[in-house]
Structures are given as structure tokens and as C-alpha cells.
Design a protein around this motif. Sequence first.
Motif, mmCIF file in Angstrom:
data_model
loop_
_atom_site.group_PDB
_atom_site.id
_atom_site.type_symbol
_atom_site.label_atom_id
_atom_site.label_comp_id
_atom_site.label_asym_id
_atom_site.label_seq_id
_atom_site.Cartn_x
_atom_site.Cartn_y
_atom_site.Cartn_z
ATOM 1 N N ARG A 60 0.880 -1.167 0.000
ATOM 2 C CA ARG A 60 0.000 0.000 0.000
ATOM 3 C C ARG A 60 0.917 1.216 0.000
ATOM 4 O O ARG A 60 1.669 1.428 0.947
ATOM 5 N N ILE A 61 0.855 2.014 -1.062
ATOM 6 C CA ILE A 61 1.824 3.089 -1.263
ATOM 7 C C ILE A 61 1.116 4.440 -1.251
ATOM 8 O O ILE A 61 0.153 4.660 -1.990
ATOM 9 N N SER A 62 1.638 5.340 -0.417
ATOM 10 C CA SER A 62 1.151 6.718 -0.403
ATOM 11 C C SER A 62 2.329 7.631 -0.723
ATOM 12 O O SER A 62 3.487 7.264 -0.540
ATOM 13 N N SER A 63 2.008 8.832 -1.229
ATOM 14 C CA SER A 63 3.059 9.770 -1.625
ATOM 15 C C SER A 63 2.566 11.192 -1.416
ATOM 16 O O SER A 63 1.366 11.457 -1.484
ATOM 17 N N ASP A 64 3.503 12.104 -1.182
ATOM 18 C CA ASP A 64 3.153 13.514 -1.036
ATOM 19 C C ASP A 64 3.011 14.212 -2.386
ATOM 20 O O ASP A 64 2.658 15.384 -2.454
ATOM 21 N N ARG A 65 3.299 13.483 -3.473
ATOM 22 C CA ARG A 65 3.152 14.033 -4.822
ATOM 23 C C ARG A 65 2.789 12.894 -5.769
ATOM 24 O O ARG A 65 3.055 11.730 -5.476
ATOM 25 N N ASP A 77 2.668 -2.056 -12.429
ATOM 26 C CA ASP A 77 2.711 -0.598 -12.369
ATOM 27 C C ASP A 77 1.676 -0.098 -11.375
ATOM 28 O O ASP A 77 0.630 -0.735 -11.167
ATOM 29 N N ALA A 78 1.964 1.059 -10.781
ATOM 30 C CA ALA A 78 1.016 1.715 -9.887
ATOM 31 C C ALA A 78 1.164 3.215 -10.049
ATOM 32 O O ALA A 78 2.275 3.728 -10.132
ATOM 33 N N LYS A 79 0.026 3.900 -10.115
ATOM 34 C CA LYS A 79 0.016 5.362 -10.143
ATOM 35 C C LYS A 79 -0.490 5.826 -8.785
ATOM 36 O O LYS A 79 -1.587 5.465 -8.375
ATOM 37 N N VAL A 80 0.332 6.621 -8.111
ATOM 38 C CA VAL A 80 -0.037 7.152 -6.811
ATOM 39 C C VAL A 80 -0.436 8.608 -7.012
ATOM 40 O O VAL A 80 0.359 9.403 -7.518
ATOM 41 N N ALA A 81 -1.645 8.940 -6.642
ATOM 42 C CA ALA A 81 -2.153 10.310 -6.771
ATOM 43 C C ALA A 81 -2.698 10.739 -5.412
ATOM 44 O O ALA A 81 -3.775 10.295 -5.013
ATOM 45 N N PRO A 82 -1.924 11.550 -4.678
ATOM 46 C CA PRO A 82 -2.355 11.956 -3.336
ATOM 47 C C PRO A 82 -3.740 12.602 -3.370
ATOM 48 O O PRO A 82 -4.067 13.275 -4.341
ATOM 49 N N PRO A 83 -4.542 12.376 -2.383
ATOM 50 C CA PRO A 83 -4.259 11.672 -1.135
ATOM 51 C C PRO A 83 -4.548 10.174 -1.185
ATOM 52 O O PRO A 83 -4.432 9.484 -0.187
ATOM 53 N N ALA A 84 -4.903 9.656 -2.370
ATOM 54 C CA ALA A 84 -5.238 8.230 -2.503
ATOM 55 C C ALA A 84 -4.014 7.348 -2.265
ATOM 56 O O ALA A 84 -2.875 7.762 -2.465
ATOM 57 N N VAL A 85 -4.275 6.114 -1.860
ATOM 58 C CA VAL A 85 -3.237 5.103 -1.661
ATOM 59 C C VAL A 85 -3.325 4.116 -2.821
ATOM 60 O O VAL A 85 -4.408 3.635 -3.153
ATOM 61 N N ALA A 86 -2.183 3.831 -3.452
ATOM 62 C CA ALA A 86 -2.130 2.850 -4.541
ATOM 63 C C ALA A 86 -1.746 1.498 -3.961
ATOM 64 O O ALA A 86 -1.063 1.423 -2.932
ATOM 65 N N THR A 87 -2.161 0.446 -4.629
ATOM 66 C CA THR A 87 -1.871 -0.903 -4.150
ATOM 67 C C THR A 87 -1.219 -1.727 -5.251
ATOM 68 O O THR A 87 -1.672 -1.712 -6.394
#
Length: 120
Positions: A60-65, A77-87
Motif C-alpha cells: 500500500r503506497i502513499s506519496s506527497d506528490r 505498475d502503480a500510479k499514486v495520486a495523493p491523497p489516494a493510496v495505490a496498491t
Amino acid sequence: MRAVAIHRSRLRLLACLALAPLAGAAVAASSQSFSVELAGGRVKGEDTLKVQQGDQVQLRISSDRPVELHLHGYDIDAKVAPPAVATMTFKASLAGRFPVHEHREGAGNHRAVLFIEVRP
């Protein structure tokens, strides 16, 4: 008759010994779940996650950007788009050390931010 009984006992023992590794493998596999936080494109905390081959893994990946990540060796592949968490979810079927790279434009466009170690 005694020879037949001894022979059957030996056959049972051999059958148990032959099946023992299979039973151990089924018990050894488990589920591993990790929460990974990225800040400024870097992992906060441990940058190498260790699992056993055969484990079911969930990251479960979160990012500030916003960031696009790719797990090499497993082609996930995973796209992380804050504030959502990618898995990222996968079965650790391949042993080795696999980088999770950030994909972006410009310098550092293929930089490893995290490693997954799959131990046999």
C-alpha cells in the motif's frame, strides 16, 4: 507375514518423507502486507522489504506528490495520486532482489525508490 508388515511400514515412511516438503511449502507461504510512504520521491523508513518465495504480497503506497511506480521482474505498475493510496498485489513467485522504480520525465527518470527481496 512379519516381512510384509515391515515392508508396508517402510513404504508408509517413504511416502510420508516424500510428501513432507510439500506440506512444509504450503505452511511456509503466507500473506505479507506493507505500507510504504514516499516523501519527496524517497521512502520514509526501510527501503528494502523482505518476503519469502510463495508469499502473497500487498504493498500500500502513499506519496506527497503524484508518482508512477514500476516493480521490475513482476511487471506491475502503480500510479499514486495523493491523497489516494495505490496498491500493488502479487505472489512472490520469483526469487531475487527487485527494484521498484519511479518513472518520470527528465533526470532520475528510472530511479529505484524501493527494493523487494524475495528469499527462496
